[in-house]
Design a protein around this motif. Sequence first.
Motif: not given
Length: 299
Positions: A130-153
């Motif tokens: 079954v197909p699903t659709v996700w939206q995710v917001k990622f915030l990165f630090n200056d080294e390109g590492i994720v510090t926070q994310y917020d996902a919705i289905v």
Amino acid sequence: MRTPIYIVLLVLAGHAFGAPSLEQMLGFLKQFGRDISYPANIEAAKSINYTGFSEGRHIVGRVDVTGTFIGRELNTEYIFGLFSGLATGASTSTPLVGIPLNQTIIDLVIENNLMIVTTRRDFNFTVAVVPTVWQVKFLFNDEGIVTQYDAIVYRASALFANIWPRLRKHLIKELGLPHHTSQTMAIKIRAARDICSQHEEYCLGPNKQFESKEACMRFVLHKIPLGEIWQAGQNTTLCRYIHTPMLPLRPAVHCPHVGPTGGDMCFDHSYETLLENPFPEPFAALPNNLTLAGLAGQL
């Protein structure tokens, strides 16, 4: 001489942290898309510390249907361990929430250290892909590492309203249930058997939550509701089912989540608390290094 407002705002913004490179952010997106897909998610889950996430407790993640996770270990377990556990653990034959297979990017926005991505991803529910659709917001630090994310289905309730009736027919046959068994009961029985068998195997000694497997079954089947998908982080059978794949990883942490109290994960939340913002920073990327605080008087 009056200072122009845009100069004041730039001063208020202060010195911005170095932004990650586009290559770093796209590299994360490509690797993350692979790692969350089966079977790569098995190895990602085993790491317990996904290197794309910031170390220690400097990563905050939220998935709208399940809840908020703080720290690299929890985020690794719930993002990768959930799906890999469903694929290889107690519910291999019929995963009630599906197993992710692939990713196609639909929308992508990148500005400074913010990435917003919408993806279409197929999930294998055994009875159907079954197909699903996700939206995710990622915030990165200056080294390109994720510090926070917020996902919705997107349309999560419609997704499960579509797939669970088909699962009911499959489960009735798989579990040897009477043909008139309701959808809710068929799904609860599948979930209860998985929860209680995994609890019996991994929640030992001080981690034990139920006196016996029978007591566990009675509680899961009759003391709490199955729950709708938006209640996957509340006092429901569905929440305990989602937490079950994490029991082999860290029993001391996760056994309370499947027990009668639900620990610090599977308990009822008010509507107001569901709206609380768990993130230390806003997901904002404004031109010229402006900030929301600096723009407060203009909005």
